[in-house]
Motif scaffolding. Structure first.
Motif, PDB file in Angstrom:
ATOM      1  N   PHE A 233      11.190  -7.731   0.997  1.00 10.18           N
ATOM      2  CA  PHE A 233       9.956  -8.258   0.421  1.00 10.18           C
ATOM      3  C   PHE A 233       8.868  -7.197   0.513  1.00 10.18           C
ATOM      4  O   PHE A 233       8.691  -6.561   1.555  1.00 10.18           O
ATOM      5  N   ILE A 234       8.152  -7.011  -0.588  1.00  5.55           N
ATOM      6  CA  ILE A 234       7.028  -6.062  -0.636  1.00  5.55           C
ATOM      7  C   ILE A 234       5.783  -6.896  -0.862  1.00  5.55           C
ATOM      8  O   ILE A 234       5.587  -7.467  -1.941  1.00  5.55           O
ATOM      9  N   ILE A 235       4.945  -7.000   0.148  1.00  7.77           N
ATOM     10  CA  ILE A 235       3.870  -7.986   0.095  1.00  7.77           C
ATOM     11  C   ILE A 235       2.484  -7.354   0.256  1.00  7.77           C
ATOM     12  O   ILE A 235       2.320  -6.327   0.914  1.00  7.77           O
ATOM     13  N   PRO A 236       1.469  -7.999  -0.334  1.00  8.81           N
ATOM     14  CA  PRO A 236       0.106  -7.506  -0.224  1.00  8.81           C
ATOM     15  C   PRO A 236      -0.730  -8.171   0.870  1.00  8.81           C
ATOM     16  O   PRO A 236      -1.875  -7.785   1.080  1.00  8.81           O
ATOM     17  N   GLY A 237      -0.187  -9.172   1.562  1.00  5.00           N
ATOM     18  CA  GLY A 237      -0.999  -9.819   2.581  1.00  5.00           C
ATOM     19  C   GLY A 237      -0.250 -10.852   3.399  1.00  5.00           C
ATOM     20  O   GLY A 237       0.901 -11.187   3.127  1.00  5.00           O
TER      21      GLY A 237
ATOM     22  N   CYS B 118       0.812  -1.215   0.000  1.00  3.33           N
ATOM     23  CA  CYS B 118       0.000   0.000   0.000  1.00  3.33           C
ATOM     24  C   CYS B 118       0.849   1.270   0.000  1.00  3.33           C
ATOM     25  O   CYS B 118       0.321   2.363  -0.238  1.00  3.33           O
ATOM     26  N   LEU B 119       2.141   1.145   0.252  1.00  6.01           N
ATOM     27  CA  LEU B 119       3.028   2.318   0.194  1.00  6.01           C
ATOM     28  C   LEU B 119       3.343   2.719  -1.250  1.00  6.01           C
ATOM     29  O   LEU B 119       3.827   3.814  -1.499  1.00  6.01           O
ATOM     30  N   ARG B 120       3.080   1.839  -2.188  1.00  2.00           N
ATOM     31  CA  ARG B 120       3.466   2.111  -3.573  1.00  2.00           C
ATOM     32  C   ARG B 120       2.567   3.149  -4.226  1.00  2.00           C
ATOM     33  O   ARG B 120       1.437   3.403  -3.792  1.00  2.00           O
ATOM     34  N   SER B 121       3.068   3.730  -5.289  1.00  2.00           N
ATOM     35  CA  SER B 121       2.312   4.719  -6.051  1.00  2.00           C
ATOM     36  C   SER B 121       1.190   4.048  -6.830  1.00  2.00           C
ATOM     37  O   SER B 121       1.323   2.896  -7.259  1.00  2.00           O
ATOM     38  N   PRO B 122       0.057   4.738  -7.020  1.00  2.00           N
ATOM     39  CA  PRO B 122      -1.006   4.192  -7.882  1.00  2.00           C
ATOM     40  C   PRO B 122      -0.517   3.936  -9.308  1.00  2.00           C
ATOM     41  O   PRO B 122      -1.114   3.150 -10.045  1.00  2.00           O
ATOM     42  N   LYS B 123       0.573   4.581  -9.683  1.00  2.00           N
ATOM     43  CA  LYS B 123       1.141   4.396 -11.016  1.00  2.00           C
ATOM     44  C   LYS B 123       2.257   3.344 -11.021  1.00  2.00           C
ATOM     45  O   LYS B 123       3.006   3.244 -11.996  1.00  2.00           O
ATOM     46  N   CYS B 124       2.357   2.596  -9.950  1.00  2.00           N
ATOM     47  CA  CYS B 124       3.415   1.589  -9.821  1.00  2.00           C
ATOM     48  C   CYS B 124       3.310   0.548 -10.931  1.00  2.00           C
ATOM     49  O   CYS B 124       2.229   0.047 -11.245  1.00  2.00           O
ATOM     50  N   GLU B 125       4.443   0.211 -11.516  1.00  2.00           N
ATOM     51  CA  GLU B 125       4.504  -0.775 -12.597  1.00  2.00           C
ATOM     52  C   GLU B 125       5.160  -2.077 -12.148  1.00  2.00           C
ATOM     53  O   GLU B 125       5.464  -2.947 -12.968  1.00  2.00           O
ATOM     54  N   ALA B 126       5.350  -2.219 -10.853  1.00  2.57           N
ATOM     55  CA  ALA B 126       6.003  -3.421 -10.323  1.00  2.57           C
ATOM     56  C   ALA B 126       5.149  -4.654 -10.580  1.00  2.57           C
ATOM     57  O   ALA B 126       3.918  -4.612 -10.505  1.00  2.57           O
ATOM     58  N   LYS B 127       5.807  -5.759 -10.881  1.00  5.95           N
ATOM     59  CA  LYS B 127       5.128  -7.017 -11.149  1.00  5.95           C
ATOM     60  C   LYS B 127       5.012  -7.832  -9.858  1.00  5.95           C
ATOM     61  O   LYS B 127       5.897  -7.818  -9.000  1.00  5.95           O
ATOM     62  N   LEU B 128       3.910  -8.555  -9.744  1.00  3.47           N
ATOM     63  CA  LEU B 128       3.650  -9.379  -8.567  1.00  3.47           C
ATOM     64  C   LEU B 128       3.841 -10.852  -8.906  1.00  3.47           C
ATOM     65  O   LEU B 128       3.335 -11.332  -9.915  1.00  3.47           O
TER      66      LEU B 128
ATOM     67  N   GLY C 124       6.050 -11.677  -3.886  1.00  2.00           N
ATOM     68  CA  GLY C 124       5.624 -10.303  -3.653  1.00  2.00           C
ATOM     69  C   GLY C 124       5.879  -9.412  -4.850  1.00  2.00           C
ATOM     70  O   GLY C 124       6.087  -9.896  -5.974  1.00  2.00           O
ATOM     71  N   LEU C 125       5.876  -8.112  -4.623  1.00  2.00           N
ATOM     72  CA  LEU C 125       6.133  -7.153  -5.694  1.00  2.00           C
ATOM     73  C   LEU C 125       7.633  -6.987  -5.929  1.00  2.00           C
ATOM     74  O   LEU C 125       8.422  -7.080  -4.997  1.00  2.00           O
ATOM     75  N   HIS C 126       7.998  -6.715  -7.184  1.00  2.00           N
ATOM     76  CA  HIS C 126       9.393  -6.480  -7.521  1.00  2.00           C
ATOM     77  C   HIS C 126       9.548  -5.022  -7.971  1.00  2.00           C
ATOM     78  O   HIS C 126       9.184  -4.660  -9.087  1.00  2.00           O
ATOM     79  N   CYS C 127      10.074  -4.206  -7.065  1.00  2.00           N
ATOM     80  CA  CYS C 127      10.217  -2.771  -7.302  1.00  2.00           C
ATOM     81  C   CYS C 127      11.115  -2.500  -8.511  1.00  2.00           C
ATOM     82  O   CYS C 127      12.166  -3.121  -8.679  1.00  2.00           O
ATOM     83  N   THR C 128      10.690  -1.550  -9.354  1.00  2.00           N
ATOM     84  CA  THR C 128      11.459  -1.185 -10.548  1.00  2.00           C
ATOM     85  C   THR C 128      12.246   0.104 -10.354  1.00  2.00           C
ATOM     86  O   THR C 128      12.807   0.641 -11.308  1.00  2.00           O
ATOM     87  N   ASP C 129      12.272   0.629  -9.138  1.00  2.00           N
ATOM     88  CA  ASP C 129      13.004   1.863  -8.819  1.00  2.00           C
ATOM     89  C   ASP C 129      12.562   3.037  -9.686  1.00  2.00           C
ATOM     90  O   ASP C 129      13.383   3.807 -10.190  1.00  2.00           O
ATOM     91  N   CYS C 130      11.247   3.187  -9.830  1.00  2.00           N
ATOM     92  CA  CYS C 130      10.725   4.294 -10.647  1.00  2.00           C
ATOM     93  C   CYS C 130      10.780   5.618  -9.903  1.00  2.00           C
ATOM     94  O   CYS C 130      10.550   6.678 -10.475  1.00  2.00           O
ATOM     95  N   ASN C 131      11.044   5.568  -8.598  1.00  2.00           N
ATOM     96  CA  ASN C 131      11.192   6.767  -7.771  1.00  2.00           C
ATOM     97  C   ASN C 131       9.885   7.522  -7.547  1.00  2.00           C
ATOM     98  O   ASN C 131       9.878   8.718  -7.267  1.00  2.00           O
ATOM     99  N   ARG C 132       8.772   6.828  -7.694  1.00  2.00           N
ATOM    100  CA  ARG C 132       7.474   7.449  -7.438  1.00  2.00           C
ATOM    101  C   ARG C 132       7.030   7.294  -5.981  1.00  2.00           C
ATOM    102  O   ARG C 132       6.060   7.915  -5.567  1.00  2.00           O
ATOM    103  N   CYS C 133       7.711   6.442  -5.224  1.00  4.43           N
ATOM    104  CA  CYS C 133       7.311   6.235  -3.834  1.00  4.43           C
ATOM    105  C   CYS C 133       8.530   5.927  -2.975  1.00  4.43           C
ATOM    106  O   CYS C 133       9.650   5.779  -3.470  1.00  4.43           O
ATOM    107  N   VAL C 134       8.294   5.796  -1.688  1.00  4.81           N
ATOM    108  CA  VAL C 134       9.377   5.603  -0.730  1.00  4.81           C
ATOM    109  C   VAL C 134       9.885   4.165  -0.720  1.00  4.81           C
ATOM    110  O   VAL C 134      10.960   3.880  -0.170  1.00  4.81           O
TER     111      VAL C 134
END
Length: 235
Positions: free
Chosen positions: A143-147, A103-113, A117-127
């Motif tokens: 790990f970036i997880i949804p649940g 939930c910390l990610r940007s609504p425009k996040c392009e990370a794949k699940l 978990g999610l794999h951050c692409t370092d788009c610099n849109r969120c912390v």
């Protein structure tokens, strides 16, 4: 002993048990408020016993006496942080994992699940990217997880000794409860919810042992929600 006498004694025992439980919940609530307001940890084992064993009942009790039910999870998190802080700091960073909420990610996040978990692409849109990179530089697995389903899988498939987690108070307390065999530290979200959440980034970095100057500007949420301009390099 007659049936009447048996039920009379049984009723008295139930009454005494009920009164004892109310006293236990009241004492725990008082000690928990002292911990939160004054940072004084008193009878930690008693606090964790009450929070863990009587979790749902304790929340109802807090609500009935006019206290925000969230205090139960706050007590659980703060006690575990205090109890585990020394041992957490003594463990090497390569034996630690950082778990961040999606939930910390940007609504425009392009990370794949995927299953981890999610794999951050370092788009610099969120912390998330900031925390992930700093943690990985120190040797953490991130790990970036949804649940909670992902949490069970991470604990089952990875070897680690300590966990640093970020989540809302309730999820954080329950997660730390499930991971009690590990040395846990938790940082609660400043703003929770499903999207546009925020975290005290400096607090997370402090837990990791990352030192920053007081003048360093760091984001707390995601750029899209905060309307901040993204930068290619935050530090």
């Amino acid at each position: 002993m007659t049936i009447y006498e048996f039920y009379q004694i049984f009723g008295q025992l139930v009454f005494i048990a009920g009164i004892s439980l109310l006293i236990l919940l009241s004492v725990t609530l008082i000690l928990g408020r002292i911990l939160i307001r004054q940072e004084r940890l008193i009878f930690p084992k008693l606090l964790l016993f009450t929070v863990d064993v009587f979790y749902g009942l304790f929340k109802k009790f807090a609500g009935n006496v006019g206290v925000d039910e969230k205090i139960v999870d706050q007590i659980g998190v703060e006690v575990r942080n205090k109890v585990n802080e020394k041992s957490f700091n003594q463990i090497g960073d390569k034996d630690k994992v950082l778990i961040l909420p999606h939930c910390l990610r940007s609504p425009k996040c392009e990370a794949k699940l995927d299953s981890t978990g999610l794999h951050c692409t370092d788009c610099n849109r969120c912390v998330i990217g900031v925390l992930k990179n700093k943690a990985e530089d120190k040797g953490y697995n991130v790990f970036i997880i949804p649940g909670s389903t992902f949490l069970k899988k991470i604990a089952k498939e990875n070897k680690f000794k300590a966990v640093l987690g970020v989540a809302c108070y309730q999820d954080l307390n329950l997660a730390m409860m499930k991971l009690s065999k590990f040395h846990c530290q938790g940082v609660p979200l400043l703003k929770d919810g499903c999207v546009c959440t925020k975290v005290d980034t400096r607090a997370v970095l402090d837990k990791m042992g990352v030192e920053l100057s007081k003048n360093t500007s760091i984001p707390q949420g995601n750029v899209t929600c905060s309307k901040e301009r993204p930068s290619r390099k935050i530090f």
